[in-house]
Design an enzyme around this catalytic site. Structure first.
Site, PDB file in Angstrom:
ATOM      1  N   HIS A 644      14.941-115.204  14.842  1.00 16.21           N
ATOM      2  CA  HIS A 644      14.948-116.177  13.734  1.00 16.21           C
ATOM      3  C   HIS A 644      13.645-116.075  12.948  1.00 16.21           C
ATOM      4  O   HIS A 644      12.672-115.482  13.411  1.00 16.21           O
ATOM      5  CB  HIS A 644      15.085-117.599  14.292  1.00 16.21           C
ATOM      6  CG  HIS A 644      13.931-117.984  15.172  1.00 16.21           C
ATOM      7  ND1 HIS A 644      13.818-117.541  16.472  1.00 16.21           N
ATOM      8  CD2 HIS A 644      12.836-118.752  14.949  1.00 16.21           C
ATOM      9  CE1 HIS A 644      12.704-118.010  17.012  1.00 16.21           C
ATOM     10  NE2 HIS A 644      12.083-118.743  16.106  1.00 16.21           N
ATOM     11  N   ASP A 646      10.770-118.647  10.982  1.00 15.59           N
ATOM     12  CA  ASP A 646      10.339-120.048  11.082  1.00 15.59           C
ATOM     13  C   ASP A 646      10.262-120.652   9.686  1.00 15.59           C
ATOM     14  O   ASP A 646       9.991-119.949   8.720  1.00 15.59           O
ATOM     15  CB  ASP A 646       8.935-120.135  11.714  1.00 15.59           C
ATOM     16  CG  ASP A 646       8.951-119.698  13.180  1.00 15.59           C
ATOM     17  OD1 ASP A 646      10.027-119.763  13.804  1.00 15.59           O
ATOM     18  OD2 ASP A 646       7.872-119.304  13.672  1.00 15.59           O
ATOM     19  N   HIS A 696      11.548-113.003  14.750  1.00 15.35           N
ATOM     20  CA  HIS A 696      11.139-112.900  16.148  1.00 15.35           C
ATOM     21  C   HIS A 696      12.111-113.645  17.057  1.00 15.35           C
ATOM     22  O   HIS A 696      12.924-114.448  16.596  1.00 15.35           O
ATOM     23  CB  HIS A 696       9.717-113.430  16.340  1.00 15.35           C
ATOM     24  CG  HIS A 696       9.551-114.865  15.900  1.00 15.35           C
ATOM     25  ND1 HIS A 696       9.526-115.240  14.570  1.00 15.35           N
ATOM     26  CD2 HIS A 696       9.405-116.006  16.611  1.00 15.35           C
ATOM     27  CE1 HIS A 696       9.363-116.547  14.488  1.00 15.35           C
ATOM     28  NE2 HIS A 696       9.295-117.045  15.723  1.00 15.35           N
ATOM     29  N   ARG A 706       8.840-122.426  31.607  1.00 18.07           N
ATOM     30  CA  ARG A 706       7.799-121.987  30.678  1.00 18.07           C
ATOM     31  C   ARG A 706       7.687-123.016  29.562  1.00 18.07           C
ATOM     32  O   ARG A 706       8.713-123.475  29.041  1.00 18.07           O
ATOM     33  CB  ARG A 706       8.183-120.620  30.104  1.00 18.07           C
ATOM     34  CG  ARG A 706       7.215-120.112  29.070  1.00 18.07           C
ATOM     35  CD  ARG A 706       7.705-118.806  28.434  1.00 18.07           C
ATOM     36  NE  ARG A 706       6.760-118.413  27.398  1.00 18.07           N
ATOM     37  CZ  ARG A 706       7.103-117.844  26.253  1.00 18.07           C
ATOM     38  NH1 ARG A 706       8.382-117.569  25.988  1.00 18.07           N
ATOM     39  NH2 ARG A 706       6.187-117.529  25.371  1.00 18.07           N
TER      40      ARG A 706
END
Ligand code: NAG
Ligand code: NAG
Ligand code: NAG
Ligand code: NAG
Ligand code: NAG
Ligand code: NAG
Ligand code: NAG
Length: 715
Positions: A644, A646, A696, A706
């Site tokens: 995607h 940002d 990314h 995480r």
């Protein structure tokens, strides 16, 4: 030749007589100023019990005349001997013998008394005083100078009791016109020699010369030689005494700071270390309390010589103290905590701490410290002990403010007043050890002083005063000087205002109120090296990687989010954003949801903008962001994020935990460059352009959990 003559005069012809029954701090200061000018001083009555009454509060002082009478009797036949009889506890010399003798000769009388504008002790005698055209009209017995035979004639008249009033005695002689003439007496109306400060504080200023400081009487344009803090002007005398005659000057700085130091090491080997009781006072919710305790732990002083007494008034802090105690239970010689359940007032608690030292003959020093004092100087206790004063505090100030732990002056009603030198001392433009009327927050008191001068219990619960004010008042009344030293940088005062303890990790919110401590706790140790040593990496084109948060910051942010607990679940429908639909949803919590968005934006402006400017030259970020959130990746819920862009001009992405410790897998892949970063570092941030070039994806987390913190900046 002139100075030879003067030297001879000084050697042979001027004798100082003073009565002092104890070596108070004031007496030592007097003797120090006398020694500086090479006066010959004879002290009368040392060690005798004082029966002269509480001078300053009531009449008295007759004992002084009795002692003087005995001493002068033997000197009566020395016709050219000049005697200067002065008080000593509240008096300093501003000039030397040569000058006094010269001025005395100019006065052209056999006996000269100090003068003041206020009449004491009998106001009814005012009419009997000769009128003067200008100058002070009334006699003050704190200073008298005259030829020995004449002084003898005066004091030999004494046949009263030790607690009768000396000033009244001299006054009556002076007011009798016959005696006044036959004794050839007058008053120093215009303060040529004697400056009484009572009623004259506004007339007197410091006059700085080269390496020498004196006082100037601005009303008579005179430079008085003997400065007397009579009546309730002791504090003003203390202020003057910080300079006069050579205590501090612009050229030489502090000239007595290294006098009488306590030797703490001897030829490299430490001398016997003194036992210190540390009294810690947590009287209100205080940010950075764990750090406060860590600093106690890192003080450079043998821990087996330190006992700790803690008064904690806050339930909120019990967990911090408990944790500290569990980790360090055997570090100190003893560790005692009195908690909120005891419901002690602040005054009672402070008395209790002081009393523990007072009643323990092995307690050499009592070091009182409030939880809002961040001692950054590990040597503080040593430096204070070394300075060898009865009561001494290290200067601590609020970062970039004029707020500090001492007052340079008191108003008439006993509250804050600013001294002329306050700002210079706070800003360390004048460096030294300063005699001051009030201090709080942190100070060292000698155990022996607690057991003697300050042996009255309940120093702290006097009247309605603040507890620290009560200590200061007791010390002042007992003639104990209080000092503040700014010879070193000792640390700072933190702000306890606006400390909201309704969050989980409340210090995170302190970025505005206590920026220095916030930075120290939460900003990565090597952050500044980004700018000084180009400490950053570029693992993929235009993806910059740099350290920004400490491990503590990462842990506390994760804890805060887990404490809040409402993870979004990674659904497309999202009420938190405008439009209510998220095309690439993550399992996350927004900063706004925990009330941290304002603080986070401030963080971005303070700590991210400078990096932006460095790597994207010419781009000035507005430091604005609506999407600030912590993402949680787990194999069970959401493990990865598909490719995607940002909605940002640039994005920061901070790893909040450790690969291979807390999770496996993870990382980030930038498609255009076929470049992955699969070993994120805790506390390090990526910074990359948001749109167009940097498509990314979040690589799958295969085990564990995480956490990353993401901000879309300048959307
Ligand atoms: C005091 O005496 C010493 C030694 O004789 C001398 O060096 C010093 O200058 C004198 N001090 C003053 C203020 O005259
Ligand atoms: C006081 O004595 C001086 C000499 O020391 C003399 O000149 C002066 O006239 C005397 N004053 C009075 C009032 O006796
Ligand atoms: C604590 O002390 C205050 C004042 O002395 C008193 O009003 C209050 O009731 C006390 N609280 C408890 C829980 O004992
Ligand atoms: C303290 O924080 C809580 C939780 O964010 C908030 O609801 C409250 O208004 C804050 N209190 C003050 C005085 O700011
Ligand atoms: C900061 O850098 C130094 C030297 O590169 C390193 O030894 C140290 O561990 C770094 N600090 C942290 C907190 O990573
Ligand atoms: C991407 O890089 C990997 C090795 O890192 C390589 O095996 C692969 O062929 C590359 N793909 C493209 C499209 O260049
Ligand atoms: C997953 O993590 C847990 C602890 O976090 C560990 O015990 C376990 O061995 C890990 N599993 C794999 C397949 O690495």
């Amino acid at each position: 030749a002139d100075s030879c003559f003067a030297y001879a005069m000084m050697e042979n012809k001027l004798l100082i007589l003073t009565v002092a029954t104890e070596k108070t701090d004031g007496f030592n200061r007097f003797m120090q100023s006398a020694a500086y000018f090479n006066y010959t001083v004879k002290v009368l009555g040392m060690g005798e019990a004082w029966k002269g009454g509480n001078v300053g509060h009531s009449i008295g002082g007759g004992q002084k005349v009795r002692l003087l009478k005995d001493a002068v009797k033997d000197l009566a036949d020395q016709e050219d001997l000049v005697i200067l009889s002065v008080d000593s506890y509240d008096l300093i010399f501003a000039g030397g013998p040569e000058e006094i003798l010269k001025k005395f000769q100019q006065a052209n009388h056999k006996v000269l008394f100090a003068a003041e504008g206020l009449i004491w002790p009998d106001k009814r005698l005012a009419d009997k005083y000769p009128s003067v055209r200008s100058g002070k009209r009334f006699l003050n017995s704190g200073g008298m100078i005259g030829y020995a035979p004449y002084i003898n004639r005066i004091v030999s008249k004494w046949n009263l009791d030790d607690n009768d009033d000396d000033q009244l005695f001299y006054t009556k002689i002076y007011l009798d016109p016959l005696q006044r003439e036959s004794l050839n007496m007058t008053l120093d109306h215009k303060c040529q020699i004697f400056q009484n400060l009572n009623g004259a504080v506004d007339e007197v200023l410091l006059k700085f010369g080269t390496g020498r400081v004196r006082v100037r009487n601005t009303l008579y344009d005179s430079l008085p030689v003997v400065v007397h803090g009579n009546g309730n002007t002791k504090m003003y005398l203390n202020y003057l005494g910080n300079y006069v005659p050579n205590a501090w000057s612009y050229e030489q700085g502090c000239s007595h700071c290294d006098d009488d130091l306590v030797e703490l090491s001897h030829g490299g080997a430490p001398c016997r270390r003194k036992d210190v009781l540390i009294g810690v006072f947590i009287e209100q919710p205080t940010p950075f309390l764990p750090e406060f305790f860590q600093r106690l732990l890192t003080l450079d002083y043998p821990k087996d010589k330190l006992k700790v007494f803690v008064h904690n008034n806050e339930v909120y802090h019990e967990k911090h103290i408990q944790r500290f105690w569990e980790e360090n239970r055997n570090v100190f010689k003893s560790f005692k905590v009195v908690g909120p359940e005891e419901n002690l007032s602040q005054g009672e608690a402070r008395n209790m701490g002081m009393d523990i030292c007072r009643q323990d003959a092995t307690c050499d020093y009592y070091f009182s410290i409030d939880s809002d004092v961040m001692l950054t100087n590990r040597q503080t206790i040593k430096l204070l002990i070394e300075q060898n004063r009865k009561i001494i505090g290290p200067l601590v100030t609020r970062h970039s403010k004029l707020w500090s732990n001492f007052w340079g002056a008191l108003s008439l009603d006993g509250y804050y007043a600013r001294s002329e030198d306050y700002i210079d001392i706070v800003q360390r433009k004048r460096v030294g050890v300063w005699n001051i009327p009030y201090m709080a927050h942190v100070y060292l008191v000698k155990g022996s002083v607690l057991r003697n001068e300050l042996k009255e219990r309940n120093c702290f619960v006097l009247e309605k005063l603040d507890s620290d004010m009560a200590l200061c008042r007791s010390a002042r009344e007992m003639g104990v000087f209080m000092y503040i030293t700014n010879r070193h940088d000792f640390g700072r005062l933190i702000s306890t205002a606006n400390y909201n303890i309704s969050h989980y990790n409340n210090d995170l919110w302190q970025i505005y109120e206590n920026p220095v401590d916030w930075k120290e706790k939460y900003i990565h140790q090597n952050y500044t090296e980004i700018f000084t040593a180009n400490y950053m990496e570029e693992p993929c084109p235009d993806v910059f990687w740099f350290p920004v948060l400490t491990e503590t910051a990462c842990d506390e942010i994760v804890e805060e989010m887990e404490h809040y607990g409402s993870w979004s679940g990674g659904r497309h429908e999202d009420k938190r954003i405008s439009g209510g639909y998220e095309t690439v949803p993550t399992d996350d919590i927004h900063m706004k949801q925990i009330g941290f968005d304002k603080e986070w934006l401030h963080f971005i402006r303070e700590f991210i903008s400078p990096v932006t400017l460095k790597v994207f030259a010419g781009y000035y970020t507005k430091g604005y962001a609506v999407m600030n959130f912590v993402v949680k990746y787990t194999p069970e819920r959401q493990a990865y994020l598909r490719p995607h862009h940002d909605s940002s001009t640039f994005t920061i992405n901070i790893a909040l935990n450790n690969k291979d410790v807390d999770f496996q897998g993870g990382g980030c892949r930038f498609h255009r460059y076929n470049c992955s970063i699969d070993s994120p570092r805790k506390g390090w941030s990526f910074m990359h352009p948001g749109r167009l070039t940097h498509l990314h994806e979040g690589l799958p987390t295969t085990n564990g959990t995480r956490y990353i913190l993401v901000s879309f900046i300048d959307p």
